[in-house]
Design an enzyme around this catalytic site. Sequence first.
Site, PDB file in Angstrom:
ATOM      1  N   ASP A   1       0.765  -1.261  -0.005  1.00 29.22           N
ATOM      2  CA  ASP A   1      -0.045   0.050  -0.083  1.00 29.22           C
ATOM      3  C   ASP A   1       0.859   1.289  -0.013  1.00 29.22           C
ATOM      4  O   ASP A   1       2.016   1.393   0.942  1.00 29.22           O
ATOM      5  CB  ASP A   1      -0.816  -0.078   1.223  1.00 29.22           C
ATOM      6  CG  ASP A   1      -2.145   0.925   1.199  1.00 29.22           C
ATOM      7  OD1 ASP A   1      -3.124   0.534   1.158  1.00 29.22           O
ATOM      8  OD2 ASP A   1      -1.761   2.233   0.993  1.00 29.22           O
TER       9      ASP A   1
ATOM     10  N   HIS B   1     -10.408  -5.219  -3.096  1.00 34.01           N
ATOM     11  CA  HIS B   1      -9.152  -5.584  -2.655  1.00 34.01           C
ATOM     12  C   HIS B   1      -9.332  -5.992  -1.064  1.00 34.01           C
ATOM     13  O   HIS B   1     -10.009  -5.456  -0.358  1.00 34.01           O
ATOM     14  CB  HIS B   1      -8.417  -4.507  -2.608  1.00 34.01           C
ATOM     15  CG  HIS B   1      -9.052  -3.231  -2.244  1.00 34.01           C
ATOM     16  ND1 HIS B   1      -9.933  -2.450  -2.748  1.00 34.01           N
ATOM     17  CD2 HIS B   1      -8.626  -2.220  -1.204  1.00 34.01           C
ATOM     18  CE1 HIS B   1     -10.259  -1.466  -1.892  1.00 34.01           C
ATOM     19  NE2 HIS B   1      -9.521  -1.327  -0.996  1.00 34.01           N
TER      20      HIS B   1
HETATM   21  P1  5GP Z   1      -9.704   1.451   0.432  1.00 32.13           P
HETATM   22  O1  5GP Z   1      -9.772   2.707   1.188  1.00 32.13           O
HETATM   23  O2  5GP Z   1     -10.606   1.624  -0.819  1.00 32.13           O
HETATM   24  O3  5GP Z   1     -10.200   0.167   1.269  1.00 32.13           O
HETATM   25  O4  5GP Z   1      -8.276   1.256   0.109  1.00 32.13           O
HETATM   26  C1  5GP Z   1      -7.526   1.568  -1.064  1.00 32.13           C
HETATM   27  C2  5GP Z   1      -6.067   1.618  -0.624  1.00 32.13           C
HETATM   28  O5  5GP Z   1      -5.432   1.696  -1.835  1.00 32.13           O
HETATM   29  C3  5GP Z   1      -5.596   2.674   0.422  1.00 32.13           C
HETATM   30  O6  5GP Z   1      -5.028   1.928   1.721  1.00 32.13           O
HETATM   31  C4  5GP Z   1      -4.500   3.336  -0.509  1.00 32.13           C
HETATM   32  O7  5GP Z   1      -3.584   3.805   0.451  1.00 32.13           O
HETATM   33  C5  5GP Z   1      -4.207   2.447  -1.493  1.00 32.13           C
HETATM   34  N1  5GP Z   1      -3.534   3.403  -2.426  1.00 32.13           N
HETATM   35  C6  5GP Z   1      -4.395   4.157  -3.317  1.00 32.13           C
HETATM   36  N2  5GP Z   1      -3.704   4.532  -4.510  1.00 32.13           N
HETATM   37  C7  5GP Z   1      -2.672   3.644  -4.458  1.00 32.13           C
HETATM   38  C8  5GP Z   1      -1.551   3.594  -5.440  1.00 32.13           C
HETATM   39  O8  5GP Z   1      -1.445   4.362  -6.601  1.00 32.13           O
HETATM   40  N3  5GP Z   1      -0.662   2.568  -4.985  1.00 32.13           N
HETATM   41  C9  5GP Z   1      -0.673   1.722  -4.032  1.00 32.13           C
HETATM   42  N4  5GP Z   1       0.322   1.020  -4.072  1.00 32.13           N
HETATM   43  N5  5GP Z   1      -1.712   1.831  -3.145  1.00 32.13           N
HETATM   44  C10 5GP Z   1      -2.699   2.806  -3.428  1.00 32.13           C
END
Ligand code: 5GP
Length: 114
Positions: free
Chosen positions: A30, A100
């Site tokens: 992440d 995810h």
């Molecule tokens: P959500 O908030 O949808 O459960 O999780 C999305 C996750 O994707 C977040 O923890 C965020 O930090 C991660 N994330 C967002 N953009 C990117 C990116 O460009 N690269 C990586 N490696 N992680 C990302």
Amino acid sequence: MQECLFCQIAAGDVEADVVHTSDNVVAFRDINPQAPVHIVIIPKEHLESARILRDKHRDLLAEMYTAAAHLAKANDIDRSGWRVVTNVGADAGQSVHHLHFHLLGGRRMEWPPG
Ligand code: 5GP
Ligand code: ZN
């Protein structure tokens, strides 16, 4: 889904620190880690979230969980403990609309989560 960030990471069009890949699943670190180990595990197939899962996704989910267990071991958190989280929809704070699992570990977790 060219506009989907995780589809682009799965395709190799957006750079990420990929730590596991198979025919069906990709895992990468992440970009904004919430624990010493914070790995995002995704299906290569675009699925919006766990909201749309059906019986046909059974094998995929088993593979995603197996990847989590494998990565926990590879990152040395299999004995200290780890957590898998999947955020679904607005109240859970889902920000990327491609299914995810977050694999988190390397520190003591709170319960219940915030
Ligand atoms: P959500 O908030 O949808 O459960 O999780 C999305 C996750 O994707 C977040 O923890 C965020 O930090 C991660 N994330 C967002 N953009 C990117 C990116 O460009 N690269 C990586 N490696 N992680 C990302
Ligand atoms: Zn996608």
